[in-house]
Design a protein around this motif. Structure first.
Motif, PDB file in Angstrom:
ATOM      1  N   PRO A  17       0.838  -1.199   0.000  1.00  0.00           N
ATOM      2  CA  PRO A  17       0.000   0.000   0.000  1.00  0.00           C
ATOM      3  C   PRO A  17       0.876   1.254   0.000  1.00  0.00           C
ATOM      4  CG  PRO A  17      -0.794  -1.580   1.604  1.00  0.00           C
ATOM      5  CD  PRO A  17       0.535  -2.087   1.114  1.00  0.00           C
ATOM      6  N   GLY A  18       0.453   2.259  -0.728  1.00  0.00           N
ATOM      7  CA  GLY A  18       1.217   3.501  -0.795  1.00  0.00           C
ATOM      8  C   GLY A  18       2.339   3.475  -1.821  1.00  0.00           C
ATOM      9  N   ARG A  19       2.439   2.382  -2.562  1.00  0.00           N
ATOM     10  CA  ARG A  19       3.464   2.249  -3.605  1.00  0.00           C
ATOM     11  C   ARG A  19       2.775   1.929  -4.923  1.00  0.00           C
ATOM     12  NH1 ARG A  19       8.433   0.646  -1.284  1.00  0.00           N
ATOM     13  NH2 ARG A  19       9.359   1.259  -3.279  1.00  0.00           N
ATOM     14  N   VAL A  20       3.484   2.162  -6.013  1.00  0.00           N
ATOM     15  CA  VAL A  20       2.974   1.836  -7.340  1.00  0.00           C
ATOM     16  C   VAL A  20       4.068   1.154  -8.139  1.00  0.00           C
ATOM     17  CG1 VAL A  20       1.291   3.730  -7.434  1.00  0.00           C
ATOM     18  CG2 VAL A  20       3.608   4.097  -8.305  1.00  0.00           C
ATOM     19  N   THR A  21       3.660   0.408  -9.137  1.00  0.00           N
ATOM     20  CA  THR A  21       4.613  -0.155 -10.081  1.00  0.00           C
ATOM     21  C   THR A  21       4.045   0.056 -11.478  1.00  0.00           C
ATOM     22  OG1 THR A  21       6.129  -1.993 -10.485  1.00  0.00           O
ATOM     23  CG2 THR A  21       3.804  -2.556 -10.195  1.00  0.00           C
ATOM     24  N   THR A  22       4.790  -0.379 -12.472  1.00  0.00           N
ATOM     25  CA  THR A  22       4.358  -0.166 -13.848  1.00  0.00           C
ATOM     26  C   THR A  22       4.027  -1.487 -14.528  1.00  0.00           C
ATOM     27  OG1 THR A  22       6.597  -0.303 -14.749  1.00  0.00           O
ATOM     28  CG2 THR A  22       5.824   1.890 -14.040  1.00  0.00           C
ATOM     29  N   TYR A  23       3.276  -1.370 -15.598  1.00  0.00           N
ATOM     30  CA  TYR A  23       2.960  -2.543 -16.406  1.00  0.00           C
ATOM     31  C   TYR A  23       4.256  -3.170 -16.916  1.00  0.00           C
ATOM     32  CZ  TYR A  23      -1.625  -0.279 -16.439  1.00  0.00           C
ATOM     33  OH  TYR A  23      -2.802   0.320 -16.065  1.00  0.00           O
ATOM     34  N   GLY A  24       5.183  -2.331 -17.348  1.00  0.00           N
ATOM     35  CA  GLY A  24       6.459  -2.814 -17.870  1.00  0.00           C
ATOM     36  C   GLY A  24       7.312  -3.497 -16.820  1.00  0.00           C
ATOM     37  N   ALA A  25       7.306  -2.970 -15.586  1.00  0.00           N
ATOM     38  CA  ALA A  25       8.098  -3.589 -14.510  1.00  0.00           C
ATOM     39  C   ALA A  25       7.578  -4.985 -14.204  1.00  0.00           C
ATOM     40  CB  ALA A  25       8.078  -2.714 -13.260  1.00  0.00           C
ATOM     41  N   ILE A  26       6.264  -5.153 -14.233  1.00  0.00           N
ATOM     42  CA  ILE A  26       5.694  -6.485 -14.008  1.00  0.00           C
ATOM     43  C   ILE A  26       6.064  -7.406 -15.158  1.00  0.00           C
ATOM     44  CG2 ILE A  26       3.547  -7.809 -13.823  1.00  0.00           C
ATOM     45  CD1 ILE A  26       2.351  -5.424 -12.284  1.00  0.00           C
ATOM     46  N   ALA A  27       5.948  -6.913 -16.392  1.00  0.00           N
ATOM     47  CA  ALA A  27       6.307  -7.724 -17.563  1.00  0.00           C
ATOM     48  C   ALA A  27       7.770  -8.145 -17.497  1.00  0.00           C
ATOM     49  CB  ALA A  27       6.029  -6.948 -18.848  1.00  0.00           C
ATOM     50  N   ASP A  28       8.648  -7.223 -17.160  1.00  0.00           N
ATOM     51  CA  ASP A  28      10.079  -7.541 -17.064  1.00  0.00           C
ATOM     52  C   ASP A  28      10.339  -8.573 -15.976  1.00  0.00           C
ATOM     53  OD1 ASP A  28      10.589  -5.747 -19.093  1.00  0.00           O
ATOM     54  OD2 ASP A  28      11.371  -4.183 -17.765  1.00  0.00           O
ATOM     55  N   PHE A  29       9.670  -8.420 -14.837  1.00  0.00           N
ATOM     56  CA  PHE A  29       9.852  -9.346 -13.728  1.00  0.00           C
ATOM     57  C   PHE A  29       9.427 -10.761 -14.113  1.00  0.00           C
ATOM     58  CE2 PHE A  29       8.187 -11.437  -9.874  1.00  0.00           C
ATOM     59  CZ  PHE A  29       9.365 -11.511  -9.142  1.00  0.00           C
ATOM     60  N   LEU A  30       8.308 -10.859 -14.813  1.00  0.00           N
ATOM     61  CA  LEU A  30       7.796 -12.173 -15.202  1.00  0.00           C
ATOM     62  C   LEU A  30       8.535 -12.742 -16.404  1.00  0.00           C
ATOM     63  CD1 LEU A  30       3.957 -11.604 -14.763  1.00  0.00           C
ATOM     64  CD2 LEU A  30       5.507 -12.870 -13.252  1.00  0.00           C
ATOM     65  N   THR A  31       9.305 -11.906 -17.079  1.00  0.00           N
ATOM     66  CA  THR A  31      10.061 -12.264 -18.287  1.00  0.00           C
ATOM     67  C   THR A  31       9.174 -12.903 -19.357  1.00  0.00           C
ATOM     68  OG1 THR A  31      10.830 -14.440 -17.510  1.00  0.00           O
ATOM     69  CG2 THR A  31      12.225 -12.536 -17.011  1.00  0.00           C
ATOM     70  N   LEU A  32       7.936 -12.509 -19.362  1.00  0.00           N
ATOM     71  CA  LEU A  32       6.976 -12.986 -20.360  1.00  0.00           C
ATOM     72  C   LEU A  32       6.131 -11.812 -20.813  1.00  0.00           C
ATOM     73  CD1 LEU A  32       5.624 -16.122 -18.491  1.00  0.00           C
ATOM     74  CD2 LEU A  32       7.132 -16.156 -20.468  1.00  0.00           C
ATOM     75  N   SER A  34       4.576  -8.387 -22.612  1.00  0.00           N
ATOM     76  CA  SER A  34       4.908  -6.979 -22.714  1.00  0.00           C
ATOM     77  C   SER A  34       4.049  -6.187 -21.741  1.00  0.00           C
ATOM     78  CB  SER A  34       4.634  -6.498 -24.140  1.00  0.00           C
ATOM     79  OG  SER A  34       3.238  -6.553 -24.396  1.00  0.00           O
ATOM     80  N   ALA A  35       4.335  -4.892 -21.649  1.00  0.00           N
ATOM     81  CA  ALA A  35       3.533  -4.026 -20.799  1.00  0.00           C
ATOM     82  C   ALA A  35       2.068  -4.066 -21.225  1.00  0.00           C
ATOM     83  CB  ALA A  35       4.071  -2.597 -20.861  1.00  0.00           C
ATOM     84  N   ARG A  36       1.817  -4.132 -22.526  1.00  0.00           N
ATOM     85  CA  ARG A  36       0.432  -4.194 -23.008  1.00  0.00           C
ATOM     86  C   ARG A  36      -0.265  -5.464 -22.544  1.00  0.00           C
ATOM     87  NH1 ARG A  36      -1.100  -0.616 -27.348  1.00  0.00           N
ATOM     88  NH2 ARG A  36       0.672   0.682 -27.890  1.00  0.00           N
ATOM     89  N   MET A  37       0.458  -6.564 -22.530  1.00  0.00           N
ATOM     90  CA  MET A  37      -0.130  -7.817 -22.054  1.00  0.00           C
ATOM     91  C   MET A  37      -0.461  -7.735 -20.567  1.00  0.00           C
ATOM     92  SD  MET A  37       1.848 -10.865 -24.071  1.00  0.00           S
ATOM     93  CE  MET A  37       1.029 -12.127 -23.113  1.00  0.00           C
ATOM     94  N   VAL A  38       0.408  -7.072 -19.807  1.00  0.00           N
ATOM     95  CA  VAL A  38       0.126  -6.895 -18.377  1.00  0.00           C
ATOM     96  C   VAL A  38      -1.125  -6.044 -18.205  1.00  0.00           C
ATOM     97  CG1 VAL A  38       0.975  -5.888 -16.215  1.00  0.00           C
ATOM     98  CG2 VAL A  38       2.504  -7.271 -17.640  1.00  0.00           C
ATOM     99  N   GLY A  39      -1.242  -4.982 -18.997  1.00  0.00           N
ATOM    100  CA  GLY A  39      -2.444  -4.148 -18.946  1.00  0.00           C
ATOM    101  C   GLY A  39      -3.692  -4.955 -19.236  1.00  0.00           C
TER     102      GLY A  39
END
Length: 106
Positions: A17-32, A34-39
């Motif tokens: 709580p109180g933090r944010v991340t990006t679609y791209g950061a999640i995509a990079d972390f999962l190594t699968l 793109s940011a659009r797919m995370v969205g």
């Protein structure tokens, strides 16, 4: 694809709580994907309160997913309730609020 959606939602649930991340950061972390797919995966959970989709923003800190919520202001309202200031649909002091999934202690 169901596993990918689940993986994205699992990472989103770990954003403090109180933090944010990006679609791209999640995509990079999962190594699968793109940011659009995370969205796309995040849009699959908006009816579920246990996935904090409001904490996922674009690479500029903009609330690009705001129109996918029940109301266009709900994303901002949820972030502000957690102490994240938002002005003109953008997280103020984005770098300070940014949480990288690589911070996870797996």
């Amino acid at each position: 694809m169901a596993q990918y959606i689940q993986d994205v939602h699992d990472v989103a649930r770990m954003i403090p709580p109180g933090r944010v991340t990006t679609y791209g950061a999640i995509a990079d972390f999962l190594t699968l994907g793109s940011a659009r797919m995370v969205g796309w995966a995040m849009r699959q959970c908006l009816a579920e309160d246990e996935v904090p989709a409001h904490r996922v923003v674009n690479r500029k800190g903009e609330l690009s997913g705001r129109n996918n919520f029940a109301t266009p202001t709900l994303m901002q309202e949820r972030l502000e309730a957690e102490g994240v200031r938002v002005v003109n649909d953008q997280v103020v002091d984005f770098a300070r609020h940014f949480w990288a999934p690589t911070e996870l202690q797996l």
